[in-house]
Design an enzyme around this catalytic site. Structure first.
Site, PDB file in Angstrom:
ATOM      1  N   PRO A  28      55.580  45.370  34.652  1.00 34.72           N
ATOM      2  CA  PRO A  28      54.299  45.563  35.340  1.00 34.72           C
ATOM      3  C   PRO A  28      53.911  44.310  36.114  1.00 34.72           C
ATOM      4  O   PRO A  28      54.001  43.212  35.580  1.00 34.72           O
ATOM      5  CB  PRO A  28      53.315  45.834  34.191  1.00 34.72           C
ATOM      6  CG  PRO A  28      53.976  45.295  32.963  1.00 34.72           C
ATOM      7  CD  PRO A  28      55.455  45.388  33.181  1.00 34.72           C
ATOM      8  N   LEU A  29      53.489  44.502  37.353  1.00 34.28           N
ATOM      9  CA  LEU A  29      53.205  43.358  38.230  1.00 34.28           C
ATOM     10  C   LEU A  29      51.932  43.592  39.014  1.00 34.28           C
ATOM     11  O   LEU A  29      51.870  44.505  39.856  1.00 34.28           O
ATOM     12  CB  LEU A  29      54.368  43.184  39.224  1.00 34.28           C
ATOM     13  CG  LEU A  29      55.684  42.715  38.616  1.00 34.28           C
ATOM     14  CD1 LEU A  29      56.850  43.081  39.521  1.00 34.28           C
ATOM     15  CD2 LEU A  29      55.646  41.212  38.371  1.00 34.28           C
ATOM     16  N   THR A  30      50.931  42.781  38.761  1.00 36.23           N
ATOM     17  CA  THR A  30      49.694  42.845  39.537  1.00 36.23           C
ATOM     18  C   THR A  30      49.969  42.321  40.941  1.00 36.23           C
ATOM     19  O   THR A  30      50.437  41.208  41.106  1.00 36.23           O
ATOM     20  CB  THR A  30      48.614  42.003  38.825  1.00 36.23           C
ATOM     21  OG1 THR A  30      48.286  42.652  37.606  1.00 36.23           O
ATOM     22  CG2 THR A  30      47.353  41.875  39.665  1.00 36.23           C
ATOM     23  N   GLN A 102      50.831  51.770  33.663  1.00 40.06           N
ATOM     24  CA  GLN A 102      50.265  50.835  32.685  1.00 40.06           C
ATOM     25  C   GLN A 102      48.743  50.957  32.653  1.00 40.06           C
ATOM     26  O   GLN A 102      48.058  50.770  33.665  1.00 40.06           O
ATOM     27  CB  GLN A 102      50.662  49.385  32.995  1.00 40.06           C
ATOM     28  CG  GLN A 102      50.427  48.514  31.751  1.00 40.06           C
ATOM     29  CD  GLN A 102      50.414  47.036  32.016  1.00 40.06           C
ATOM     30  OE1 GLN A 102      49.785  46.581  32.970  1.00 40.06           O
ATOM     31  NE2 GLN A 102      51.095  46.278  31.178  1.00 40.06           N
ATOM     32  N   HIS A 169      48.558  48.489  27.769  1.00 39.62           N
ATOM     33  CA  HIS A 169      48.599  47.032  27.984  1.00 39.62           C
ATOM     34  C   HIS A 169      47.749  46.360  26.909  1.00 39.62           C
ATOM     35  O   HIS A 169      46.520  46.396  26.965  1.00 39.62           O
ATOM     36  CB  HIS A 169      48.044  46.738  29.375  1.00 39.62           C
ATOM     37  CG  HIS A 169      48.176  45.310  29.823  1.00 39.62           C
ATOM     38  ND1 HIS A 169      48.545  44.285  28.977  1.00 39.62           N
ATOM     39  CD2 HIS A 169      47.997  44.732  31.037  1.00 39.62           C
ATOM     40  CE1 HIS A 169      48.577  43.138  29.663  1.00 39.62           C
ATOM     41  NE2 HIS A 169      48.244  43.397  30.915  1.00 39.62           N
ATOM     42  N   ASN A 172      48.501  39.579  27.119  1.00 44.09           N
ATOM     43  CA  ASN A 172      48.068  38.634  28.162  1.00 44.09           C
ATOM     44  C   ASN A 172      46.570  38.352  28.231  1.00 44.09           C
ATOM     45  O   ASN A 172      46.039  38.018  29.291  1.00 44.09           O
ATOM     46  CB  ASN A 172      48.584  39.104  29.535  1.00 44.09           C
ATOM     47  CG  ASN A 172      50.097  39.231  29.525  1.00 44.09           C
ATOM     48  OD1 ASN A 172      50.758  38.605  28.697  1.00 44.09           O
ATOM     49  ND2 ASN A 172      50.648  40.010  30.432  1.00 44.09           N
ATOM     50  N   TYR A 174      43.953  40.342  27.848  1.00 39.63           N
ATOM     51  CA  TYR A 174      43.015  41.369  28.307  1.00 39.63           C
ATOM     52  C   TYR A 174      42.396  42.075  27.079  1.00 39.63           C
ATOM     53  O   TYR A 174      42.572  41.613  25.949  1.00 39.63           O
ATOM     54  CB  TYR A 174      43.712  42.304  29.306  1.00 39.63           C
ATOM     55  CG  TYR A 174      44.148  41.491  30.516  1.00 39.63           C
ATOM     56  CD1 TYR A 174      43.208  40.979  31.411  1.00 39.63           C
ATOM     57  CD2 TYR A 174      45.480  41.134  30.709  1.00 39.63           C
ATOM     58  CE1 TYR A 174      43.580  40.168  32.473  1.00 39.63           C
ATOM     59  CE2 TYR A 174      45.866  40.315  31.778  1.00 39.63           C
ATOM     60  CZ  TYR A 174      44.903  39.835  32.653  1.00 39.63           C
ATOM     61  OH  TYR A 174      45.263  39.024  33.689  1.00 39.63           O
ATOM     62  N   ARG A 221      52.746  47.192  25.294  1.00 43.94           N
ATOM     63  CA  ARG A 221      53.113  45.822  25.653  1.00 43.94           C
ATOM     64  C   ARG A 221      52.245  44.832  24.883  1.00 43.94           C
ATOM     65  O   ARG A 221      51.016  44.935  24.876  1.00 43.94           O
ATOM     66  CB  ARG A 221      52.917  45.614  27.154  1.00 43.94           C
ATOM     67  CG  ARG A 221      53.267  44.199  27.653  1.00 43.94           C
ATOM     68  CD  ARG A 221      53.758  44.302  29.065  1.00 43.94           C
ATOM     69  NE  ARG A 221      53.644  43.112  29.871  1.00 43.94           N
ATOM     70  CZ  ARG A 221      54.682  42.341  30.219  1.00 43.94           C
ATOM     71  NH1 ARG A 221      55.901  42.617  29.771  1.00 43.94           N
ATOM     72  NH2 ARG A 221      54.510  41.324  31.027  1.00 43.94           N
ATOM     73  N   ASN A 229      45.044  33.068  29.892  1.00 39.82           N
ATOM     74  CA  ASN A 229      43.670  33.566  29.728  1.00 39.82           C
ATOM     75  C   ASN A 229      43.002  33.002  28.475  1.00 39.82           C
ATOM     76  O   ASN A 229      42.141  33.659  27.866  1.00 39.82           O
ATOM     77  CB  ASN A 229      43.626  35.105  29.721  1.00 39.82           C
ATOM     78  CG  ASN A 229      43.771  35.692  31.115  1.00 39.82           C
ATOM     79  OD1 ASN A 229      43.279  35.121  32.085  1.00 39.82           O
ATOM     80  ND2 ASN A 229      44.448  36.823  31.229  1.00 39.82           N
TER      81      ASN A 229
HETATM   82  C1  PHB Z   1      48.346  38.207  36.708  1.00 40.25           C
HETATM   83  O1  PHB Z   1      47.498  38.557  37.529  1.00 40.25           O
HETATM   84  O2  PHB Z   1      49.054  37.225  36.888  1.00 40.25           O
HETATM   85  C2  PHB Z   1      48.542  39.024  35.532  1.00 40.25           C
HETATM   86  C3  PHB Z   1      47.934  40.239  35.418  1.00 40.25           C
HETATM   87  C4  PHB Z   1      48.133  40.992  34.301  1.00 40.25           C
HETATM   88  C5  PHB Z   1      48.939  40.513  33.318  1.00 40.25           C
HETATM   89  C6  PHB Z   1      49.558  39.310  33.422  1.00 40.25           C
HETATM   90  C7  PHB Z   1      49.366  38.560  34.535  1.00 40.25           C
HETATM   91  O3  PHB Z   1      49.141  41.218  32.227  1.00 40.25           O
END
Ligand code: PHB
Length: 359
Positions: A28-30, A102, A169, A172, A174, A221, A229
């Protein structure tokens, strides 16, 4: 001599009800390229270009307006979003790909101006994230029940949008991770205190999502040692071993672990806690390893059994045809970090492919 071929990234694998064509997973990639939290045509092209992955896991996608933290990230809580994601799932399926959505709620990690009506973001406890984030308010019990329902609605919407499954998710820093780890969870009700209570929210969310999808199309995940964070826990090993033992009977599609840490200059925090890879030995199901792997280290992880599949983030940003490049031992494009978050087609859908696709 009887030579048995070692398993590698190209060995097919059964993931729940799906036979994946390889074990090369798009992490997954923002990318911050949706408009008004709705995916656009450029997003469709981006995902379709990457359909040769064994499985695509989409960027974090908000389960509600309240779940948003950053500009131009997509959601899955309204009709327009469902319609827009439908185009993407169809495009990936047309190339024989598989795609999980996600499900994301950022909790306290929300920039000014993102929450509707200037409401504060929400978190297990009213502890502000370091940096340019808004002071959150602590969730009431009834708010928590509503968020679990938001997860269920989002899971329903993902089904309507044609996804093959969903990933919860819980990593990280959140919302779900904010409940799990005690740096951000100071509650004294049934959602706080010992790690059993701190994991309660995660298991409620999983139950709600599994009720929609069935457990074999739900992945999870976690990032047990990631300090991004402002996250930490006083005993991450005990916490995450408890969580993973609790996952075993659920028979999820997979457990996806971000090993180590991301976005931090000082890796010593992660390395001074425990090795998240040890969770592999606690987990009885399918394990996706993530973070910093290359072809060689991923093949080795699969051959030795320390992972079943490996997900790649940055490498999939700059190499839409990553499986083909691995197969041919072709050179890899470098990722342009300036175009990672936000912007237009540059650094998004213009990375060269060995064989350009007609899209
Ligand atoms: C990010 O924006 O770099 C980012 C976003 C969500 C994630 C991890 C990194 O789970």
């Amino acid at each position: 001599m009887n030579m048995i071929k070692e398993k590698d990234l190209f060995s097919p694998i059964q993931l729940g009800q799906y036979t994946l064509k390889n074990r090369i997973i798009m992490a997954p990639l923002t990318r911050c390229r949706a408009v008004n939290n709705i995916p656009i045509e450029m997003n469709r092209i981006y995902y379709q270009q990457r359909a040769s992955a064994g499985l695509i896991i989409t960027e974090g996608t908000q389960i509600s307006q309240q779940g948003a933290g950053y500009p131009n990230t997509p959601g899955i809580y309204n009709h327009k979003q469902i319609k827009a994601w439908q185009k993407i799932t169809e495009a990936v399926h047309a190339r024989d790909g598989r795609i999980f959505l996600q499900l994301w709620h950022v909790g306290r990690v929300s920039y000014p101006g993102i929450q509707p009506n200037e409401e504060p973001p929400v978190a297990p406890s009213a502890i502000k994230a370091e940096g340019d984030y808004v002071q959150p308010r602590a969730l009431e019990i009834y708010d928590i029940d509503e968020i679990v329902l938001d997860y269920k609605d989002a899971a329903d919407n993902a089904l309507a949008a044609g996804f093959d499954g969903v990933e919860v998710h819980a990593a990280n820093g959140y919302l779900i991770d904010q409940f799990l780890r005690d740096a951000t969870n100071k509650r004294d009700d049934k959602y706080g205190g010992d790690y059993k209570n701190r994991s309660r929210f995660l298991f409620k969310v999983l139950e709600a999502v599994i009720a929609v999808w069935g457990s074999d199309r739900v992945g999870l995940r976690l990032s047990p040692t990631n300090s991004f964070n402002g996250m930490s826990d006083s005993n991450p090993e005990a916490l995450f071993k408890y969580v993973v033992a609790g996952l075993n009977p659920l028979n999820l599609a997979y457990l996806h672990i971000l090993e180590g840490s991301i976005h931090v200059a000082d890796e010593s925090i992660a390395s001074s806690s425990f090795d998240a890879r040890s969770l592999r030995d606690v987990y009885t199901g399918t394990y996706i390893a993530n973070n910093g792997y290359n072809k060689e280290s991923a093949n080795q992880a699969i051959a030795t059994g320390s992972a079943d599949l490996v997900s790649f983030g940055d490498l999939f940003i700059s190499n839409p045809d990553l499986p083909e490049r691995f197969l041919q031992n072709a050179a890899l494009n470098q990722t342009d970090l300036d175009t990672r978050y936000g912007g237009d087609e540059k650094g998004y859908i213009d990375y060269p492919m060995l064989e350009p696709l007609a899209i």
